[in-house]
Design an enzyme around this catalytic site. Structure first.
Site, PDB file in Angstrom:
ATOM      1  N   GLU A 181       0.783  -1.238   0.000  1.00 34.85           N
ATOM      2  CA  GLU A 181       0.000   0.000   0.000  1.00 34.85           C
ATOM      3  C   GLU A 181       0.816   1.290   0.000  1.00 34.85           C
ATOM      4  OE1 GLU A 181      -3.147  -0.172   2.948  1.00 34.85           O
ATOM      5  OE2 GLU A 181      -4.166  -1.785   1.865  1.00 34.85           O
ATOM      6  N   GLU A 239      -6.023  -7.952  -0.726  1.00 32.52           N
ATOM      7  CA  GLU A 239      -6.757  -7.737   0.535  1.00 32.52           C
ATOM      8  C   GLU A 239      -8.190  -7.385   0.197  1.00 32.52           C
ATOM      9  OE1 GLU A 239      -5.243  -4.780   3.205  1.00 32.52           O
ATOM     10  OE2 GLU A 239      -3.171  -5.503   3.127  1.00 32.52           O
TER      11      GLU A 239
END
Ligand SMILES: *[C@@H]1O[C@H](CO)[C@@H](O)[C@H](O)[C@H]1NC(C)=O
Ligand SMILES: *[C@@H]1O[C@H](CO)[C@@H](O)[C@H](O)[C@H]1NC(C)=O
Length: 404
Positions: free
Chosen positions: A231, A338
């Site tokens: 991320e 995710e």
């Protein structure tokens, strides 16, 4: 999940109320429950959304209650992010493996990245590793891929280019080898948001060295997968491209040529903003042609994965439609690294809708991983640890129907 590492913050005065049980949540943005722990446990900051009762006496000075400042600013940045669309003209010449089909279904396995304000921290108190027994249970059900987060600051202590810490690496490698030894795929995930010691990584050469060091450890394990970083966010878009390319170059340069590499994007690698934010990443090149684009997608209103309420029963499909088109247009392969939804019927529909849609588009989607498993999540809304955590109870029987 929108974990942010970074700053230990002065402890807010803890008011006495009912004490949280072992491993339970004791803080985080929006948390209104108990903020202190039963005897023998300490409320320990994990990320701005989650503090948890971990074993051990209270630390001397490093109380770890997050302010919401950081979270708020990153979330609002996300929502208003317009992005600089890099003008890449060479897209399409390289380099994703096409036609993987629906290859992977799995779970993120937290632990080694916990306690991120304690560097290097203490094993068993600040961080731990996934439980082999849980991995075994999940693999027995058909889950075949696990993403194992760790902290770069614990692996390469002091600097990006430091040689890897033998003890942390040994424990981490044991988990990776346990998974791959049983025939699964293990994603090696530096869970660092494009940061090291809290600062955006701008030293692409150093980052390449870090990856060369790490990949050489796993180069004979073809079922290890290298995830360049978790991320990236609020970073220069060309820097994100260059860091991903540096990772690829470092990995391939040490002879780790048989493994998949998962590239992540800016804006928390969100699928819903991928097409506008991360278009320039189509220019990544991989001489082994084993590059997969890893996106994340949560289904709550701000997409942060911190609320058990999903926007609608179709929000899963809605949020990955544009990314699906991007993958198809650019002849790339993607994976959702995710995702999660709360334990309720709206989220269940949104999750199954998304997974069914991905399977129907398995020319570009190769799989998905639920966030998240691991032994220390306690009462976390998405916890996926056998035999009884919240997400596992509610979703396990459904998810396994999507096994490859
Ligand atoms: C590695 O795991 C062992 C237990 O198997 C533990 O004693 C040790 O402290 C751990 N070290 C690190 C750095 O994780
Ligand atoms: C979660 O989202 C719902 C719906 O938007 C809202 O009513 C609720 O207050 C949120 N909970 C938290 C803890 O933010």
């Amino acid at each position: 999940m929108r974990i942010n590492t970074l700053l230990p913050v002065a402890l807010a005065a803890a008011t006495a109320q009912a004490q949280q049980t072992a491993w339970g949540q004791c803080g985080g943005t929006g948390w209104t429950g108990a903020k202190t722990c039963i005897s023998g446990y300490t409320c320990t900051f994990s990320n701005p959304y989650y503090s948890q009762c971990l074993p051990g006496a209270p630390g001397t000075t490093t109380s770890k209650v997050a302010t919401s400042t950081k979270a708020t600013s990153t979330l609002s940045t996300l929502k208003t992010s317009t992005s600089t669309k890099a003008s890449t003209t060479s897209g399409g010449s390289t380099s994703s493996p096409t036609g993987l089909g629906w290859k992977w279904l799995g779970v993120d396995e937290s632990g080694a990245e916990f306690g991120n304000t304690a560097i290097p921290g203490v094993w068993g108190k600040d961080f731990t590793f996934p439980a082999d027994a849980s991995l075994s249970t999940l693999m027995g059900q058909g889950f075949n891929i696990f993403r194992v987060p760790f902290l770069m600051e614990r692996m390469a202590v002091g600097s990006l280019t430091a040689s890897l810490d033998p003890a942390y690496l040994a424990n981490y490698t044991a988990t990776i080898n346990y998974i791959t030894g049983k025939g699964g795929w293990a994603i090696v995930d530096p869970h660092n948001f494009g940061r090291y010691n809290g600062n955006i990584i701008t030293d692409t050469a150093g980052f390449q060295t870090f990856w060369a060091n790490l990949a050489s450890t796993f180069k004979s394990n073809s079922k290890a997968i290298f995830d360049t970083n978790n991320e990236y966010h609020d970073m220069d878009q060309t820097l994100v491209l260059n860091l991903n390319q540096a990772a690829i170059n470092g990995i391939r340069g040490v002879g780790a040529t048989s493994q998949y590499i998962f590239a992540e994007g800016n804006s928390y690698s969100g699928a819903w903003t991928w097409e506008t934010v991360n278009d320039n990443l189509k220019a990544l090149t991989d001489p082994s042609n084993l590059l997969v684009y890893e996106m994340h997608q949560y289904l709550d209103s701000d997409g942060s994965g911190t609320n058990a309420t999903c926007v609608s029963s179709t929000i899963g499909v809605d949020r990955i439609t544009s990314a699906t088109a991007w993958l198809q247009t650019n002849n790339k392969v993607g994976i959702i690294g995710e995702f999660a939804g709360g334990a309720n019927s709206v989220c269940l529909s949104a999750v199954t809708g998304m997974l069914s849609y991905m399977k129907a588009n398995s020319n570009v989607w190769s799989g998905a991983l639920w966030w998240g498993g691991g032994p220390w999540w306690g009462t976390y809304i998405f916890g996926f640890e056998p035999p009884s955590s919240t997400g596992y109870n509610y979703y396990d029987s459904t998810l396994i129907t999507y096994k490859p």
